[in-house]
Write a protein that holds these residues in place. Sequence first.
Motif, PDB file in Angstrom:
ATOM      1  N   ASN A  14       0.829  -1.214   0.000  1.00  0.00           N
ATOM      2  CA  ASN A  14       0.000   0.000   0.000  1.00  0.00           C
ATOM      3  C   ASN A  14       0.859   1.259   0.000  1.00  0.00           C
ATOM      4  O   ASN A  14       0.550   2.239  -0.671  1.00  0.00           O
ATOM      5  CB  ASN A  14      -0.952   0.000   1.192  1.00  0.00           C
ATOM      6  N   LYS A  15       1.959   1.255   0.773  1.00  0.00           N
ATOM      7  CA  LYS A  15       2.794   2.457   0.795  1.00  0.00           C
ATOM      8  C   LYS A  15       3.485   2.675  -0.549  1.00  0.00           C
ATOM      9  O   LYS A  15       3.661   3.811  -0.969  1.00  0.00           O
ATOM     10  CB  LYS A  15       3.761   2.471   1.974  1.00  0.00           C
ATOM     11  N   GLU A  16       3.839   1.612  -1.244  1.00  0.00           N
ATOM     12  CA  GLU A  16       4.415   1.756  -2.581  1.00  0.00           C
ATOM     13  C   GLU A  16       3.381   2.311  -3.559  1.00  0.00           C
ATOM     14  O   GLU A  16       3.703   3.153  -4.405  1.00  0.00           O
ATOM     15  CB  GLU A  16       4.950   0.413  -3.084  1.00  0.00           C
ATOM     16  N   ILE A  17       2.134   1.871  -3.419  1.00  0.00           N
ATOM     17  CA  ILE A  17       1.056   2.387  -4.267  1.00  0.00           C
ATOM     18  C   ILE A  17       0.868   3.882  -4.036  1.00  0.00           C
ATOM     19  O   ILE A  17       0.768   4.662  -4.984  1.00  0.00           O
ATOM     20  CB  ILE A  17      -0.264   1.622  -4.006  1.00  0.00           C
ATOM     21  N   VAL A  18       0.837   4.308  -2.766  1.00  0.00           N
ATOM     22  CA  VAL A  18       0.669   5.732  -2.437  1.00  0.00           C
ATOM     23  C   VAL A  18       1.802   6.547  -3.047  1.00  0.00           C
ATOM     24  O   VAL A  18       1.566   7.584  -3.692  1.00  0.00           O
ATOM     25  CB  VAL A  18       0.571   5.951  -0.913  1.00  0.00           C
ATOM     26  N   CYS A  19       3.036   6.103  -2.853  1.00  0.00           N
ATOM     27  CA  CYS A  19       4.182   6.859  -3.384  1.00  0.00           C
ATOM     28  C   CYS A  19       4.156   6.937  -4.900  1.00  0.00           C
ATOM     29  O   CYS A  19       4.426   7.988  -5.486  1.00  0.00           O
ATOM     30  CB  CYS A  19       5.491   6.244  -2.894  1.00  0.00           C
ATOM     31  N   LYS A  20       3.814   5.853  -5.544  1.00  0.00           N
ATOM     32  CA  LYS A  20       3.718   5.827  -7.009  1.00  0.00           C
ATOM     33  C   LYS A  20       2.592   6.748  -7.482  1.00  0.00           C
ATOM     34  O   LYS A  20       2.754   7.513  -8.430  1.00  0.00           O
ATOM     35  CB  LYS A  20       3.499   4.395  -7.488  1.00  0.00           C
ATOM     36  N   ALA A  21       1.460   6.693  -6.798  1.00  0.00           N
ATOM     37  CA  ALA A  21       0.316   7.533  -7.159  1.00  0.00           C
ATOM     38  C   ALA A  21       0.661   9.015  -7.037  1.00  0.00           C
ATOM     39  O   ALA A  21       0.390   9.806  -7.953  1.00  0.00           O
ATOM     40  CB  ALA A  21      -0.876   7.194  -6.251  1.00  0.00           C
ATOM     41  N   MET A  22       1.250   9.391  -5.921  1.00  0.00           N
ATOM     42  CA  MET A  22       1.604  10.792  -5.694  1.00  0.00           C
ATOM     43  C   MET A  22       2.632  11.274  -6.712  1.00  0.00           C
ATOM     44  O   MET A  22       2.535  12.390  -7.224  1.00  0.00           O
ATOM     45  CB  MET A  22       2.119  10.979  -4.263  1.00  0.00           C
ATOM     46  N   ASP A  23       3.617  10.430  -7.021  1.00  0.00           N
ATOM     47  CA  ASP A  23       4.637  10.807  -7.999  1.00  0.00           C
ATOM     48  C   ASP A  23       4.029  11.002  -9.384  1.00  0.00           C
ATOM     49  O   ASP A  23       4.250  12.023 -10.037  1.00  0.00           O
ATOM     50  CB  ASP A  23       5.740   9.747  -8.049  1.00  0.00           C
ATOM     51  N   GLU A  24       3.257  10.020  -9.827  1.00  0.00           N
ATOM     52  CA  GLU A  24       2.708  10.093 -11.181  1.00  0.00           C
ATOM     53  C   GLU A  24       1.722  11.248 -11.353  1.00  0.00           C
ATOM     54  O   GLU A  24       1.745  11.935 -12.367  1.00  0.00           O
ATOM     55  CB  GLU A  24       2.058   8.764 -11.570  1.00  0.00           C
ATOM     56  N   LEU A  25       0.877  11.473 -10.351  1.00  0.00           N
ATOM     57  CA  LEU A  25      -0.120  12.538 -10.486  1.00  0.00           C
ATOM     58  C   LEU A  25       0.487  13.922 -10.274  1.00  0.00           C
ATOM     59  O   LEU A  25       0.306  14.820 -11.091  1.00  0.00           O
ATOM     60  CB  LEU A  25      -1.284  12.327  -9.513  1.00  0.00           C
ATOM     61  N   PHE A  26       1.236  14.095  -9.200  1.00  0.00           N
ATOM     62  CA  PHE A  26       1.668  15.443  -8.825  1.00  0.00           C
ATOM     63  C   PHE A  26       3.033  15.851  -9.371  1.00  0.00           C
ATOM     64  O   PHE A  26       3.270  17.035  -9.584  1.00  0.00           O
ATOM     65  CB  PHE A  26       1.627  15.601  -7.310  1.00  0.00           C
ATOM     66  N   HIS A  27       3.931  14.900  -9.595  1.00  0.00           N
ATOM     67  CA  HIS A  27       5.243  15.258 -10.154  1.00  0.00           C
ATOM     68  C   HIS A  27       5.243  15.133 -11.672  1.00  0.00           C
ATOM     69  O   HIS A  27       5.722  16.021 -12.377  1.00  0.00           O
ATOM     70  CB  HIS A  27       6.360  14.396  -9.559  1.00  0.00           C
ATOM     71  N   GLN A  28       4.718  14.018 -12.172  1.00  0.00           N
ATOM     72  CA  GLN A  28       4.691  13.800 -13.617  1.00  0.00           C
ATOM     73  C   GLN A  28       3.481  14.454 -14.284  1.00  0.00           C
ATOM     74  O   GLN A  28       3.391  14.479 -15.501  1.00  0.00           O
ATOM     75  CB  GLN A  28       4.729  12.302 -13.922  1.00  0.00           C
ATOM     76  N   LYS A  29       2.554  14.939 -13.469  1.00  0.00           N
ATOM     77  CA  LYS A  29       1.326  15.592 -13.964  1.00  0.00           C
ATOM     78  C   LYS A  29       0.550  14.677 -14.921  1.00  0.00           C
ATOM     79  O   LYS A  29      -0.007  15.107 -15.916  1.00  0.00           O
ATOM     80  CB  LYS A  29       1.633  16.925 -14.656  1.00  0.00           C
ATOM     81  N   ASP A  30       0.526  13.385 -14.587  1.00  0.00           N
ATOM     82  CA  ASP A  30      -0.165  12.377 -15.390  1.00  0.00           C
ATOM     83  C   ASP A  30      -1.559  12.159 -14.816  1.00  0.00           C
ATOM     84  O   ASP A  30      -1.737  11.406 -13.857  1.00  0.00           O
ATOM     85  CB  ASP A  30       0.640  11.079 -15.392  1.00  0.00           C
ATOM     86  N   SER A  31      -2.555  12.812 -15.394  1.00  0.00           N
ATOM     87  CA  SER A  31      -3.916  12.711 -14.861  1.00  0.00           C
ATOM     88  C   SER A  31      -4.511  11.316 -15.022  1.00  0.00           C
ATOM     89  O   SER A  31      -5.484  10.984 -14.342  1.00  0.00           O
ATOM     90  CB  SER A  31      -4.821  13.757 -15.514  1.00  0.00           C
ATOM     91  N   THR A  32      -3.930  10.467 -15.881  1.00  0.00           N
ATOM     92  CA  THR A  32      -4.437   9.098 -16.010  1.00  0.00           C
ATOM     93  C   THR A  32      -4.123   8.276 -14.755  1.00  0.00           C
ATOM     94  O   THR A  32      -4.695   7.210 -14.550  1.00  0.00           O
ATOM     95  CB  THR A  32      -3.885   8.388 -17.264  1.00  0.00           C
ATOM     96  N   ALA A  33      -3.220   8.788 -13.911  1.00  0.00           N
ATOM     97  CA  ALA A  33      -2.912   8.106 -12.648  1.00  0.00           C
ATOM     98  C   ALA A  33      -4.131   8.065 -11.733  1.00  0.00           C
ATOM     99  O   ALA A  33      -4.241   7.177 -10.881  1.00  0.00           O
ATOM    100  CB  ALA A  33      -1.743   8.804 -11.948  1.00  0.00           C
ATOM    101  N   ILE A  34      -5.038   9.006 -11.900  1.00  0.00           N
ATOM    102  CA  ILE A  34      -6.225   9.063 -11.037  1.00  0.00           C
ATOM    103  C   ILE A  34      -7.004   7.755 -11.130  1.00  0.00           C
ATOM    104  O   ILE A  34      -7.365   7.163 -10.109  1.00  0.00           O
ATOM    105  CB  ILE A  34      -7.108  10.282 -11.397  1.00  0.00           C
TER     106      ILE A  34
END
Length: 122
Positions: free
Chosen positions: A3-23
């Motif tokens: 779960n913590k890996e999922i959270v970190c990946k989600a936050m990185d992809e959405l907020f750093h990479q600006k990948d809205s498909t991460a939602i």
Amino acid sequence: MTNKEIVCKAMDELFHQKDSTAIERYWHESYQQHNPSMGNGHEGLRDLLPVLEAGFHWKPGIIVEENDIVITHSLVYGWGPTPVIVVDIFRMEGGKIAEHWDVVQEAVPANKSANGNAMTSF
């Protein structure tokens, strides 16, 4: 993935990479938001992206995972005019972020704190 890996990946992809498909990949379809300035669901996350400053950066330090809860203690740049310390609490469901709470406070440098200690773990 934990779960913590999922959270970190989600936050990185959405907020750093600006990948809205991460939602769709990382946030549950019935996502509930408890920050009073943000909306519920996928739409609330989409609405947030355009208002974040270009230099937004989430730097997690301590991360705790217990059953379906992940808690991160982070330094965040670009949430406002000054860096902030954020404790995010995520409830996971089916491998996705289903619920979020946070506590935010302005970051104070160690040399300006009463105890001389940094507010982060790094």
